[in-house]
Motif scaffolding. Structure first.
Motif, PDB file in Angstrom:
ATOM      1  N   GLN A  45       0.524  -1.219  -0.398  1.00  0.00           N
ATOM      2  CA  GLN A  45      -0.552  -0.090   0.331  1.00  0.00           C
ATOM      3  C   GLN A  45       0.761   1.397  -0.177  1.00  0.00           C
ATOM      4  O   GLN A  45       1.954   1.367   0.765  1.00  0.00           O
TER       5      GLN A  45
ATOM      6  N   PRO B 164       2.162   5.343  -6.054  1.00  0.00           N
ATOM      7  CA  PRO B 164       1.379   4.710  -6.709  1.00  0.00           C
ATOM      8  C   PRO B 164       2.112   4.377  -7.553  1.00  0.00           C
ATOM      9  O   PRO B 164       2.819   3.762  -8.756  1.00  0.00           O
TER      10      PRO B 164
ATOM     11  N   VAL C  75       2.338  -0.350  -5.658  1.00  0.00           N
ATOM     12  CA  VAL C  75       2.171   0.054  -5.238  1.00  0.00           C
ATOM     13  C   VAL C  75       0.486   0.711  -5.521  1.00  0.00           C
ATOM     14  O   VAL C  75      -0.036   1.033  -6.146  1.00  0.00           O
ATOM     15  N   SER C  76      -0.270  -0.222  -4.076  1.00  0.00           N
ATOM     16  CA  SER C  76      -1.693   0.102  -4.062  1.00  0.00           C
ATOM     17  C   SER C  76      -2.156   2.228  -3.501  1.00  0.00           C
ATOM     18  O   SER C  76      -1.542   2.302  -2.708  1.00  0.00           O
ATOM     19  N   SER C  77      -2.777   2.553  -3.913  1.00  0.00           N
ATOM     20  CA  SER C  77      -3.917   3.875  -3.479  1.00  0.00           C
ATOM     21  C   SER C  77      -4.213   3.675  -2.538  1.00  0.00           C
ATOM     22  O   SER C  77      -4.959   3.221  -2.148  1.00  0.00           O
TER      23      SER C  77
END
Length: 124
Positions: free
Chosen positions: A13, A88, A122-124
């Protein structure tokens, strides 16, 4: 001949951390300039960071300065990239590269050996 194998990528994350490793074969690892690059879908491969053979000199792209740290352990033939405060826009395949010539460059064509890459998402 040098073989490079990256590991440590994954899904994290935003705000999280990952540590990438690049293990090298060969007895002359300590003499190589080592760098990290990354390539996002549809984009050119871009320079991330570099470290001298001794580890005493490092340089970072502006986009990662203050968040990423490159290091190396010549006894283990390994170079690392500690990535903190991930965003991200850091999402990409990350590659390590080895250069045998004197000096260094942000140009990927300067480097002689490449790993297969490790995906960082990388997730927002």
């Amino acid at each position: 001949q040098v073989q490079l194998v990256e590991s440590g990528g994954g899904l994290v994350q935003a705000g999280g951390s990952l540590r990438l490793s690049c293990a090298a074969s060969g007895r002359t690892f300590s003499s190589y300039r080592m760098s990290w690059f990354r390539q996002a879908p549809g984009k050119e491969r871009e320079f991330v960071s570099t470290i001298s053979w001794s580890g005493g000199s490092t340089y970072y792209a502006d986009s990662v300065k203050g968040r990423f740290t490159i290091s190396r352990d010549n006894a283990k033939n390994t170079v690392y990239l500690q990535m903190n405060s991930l965003k991200p826009e850091d999402t990409a395949v990350y590659y390590c590269a080895a250069g045998v010539a004197t000096g260094w460059s942000t140009d990927p064509t300067w480097y002689n050996y490449w790993g297969q890459g490790t995906q960082v998402t990388v997730s927002s």
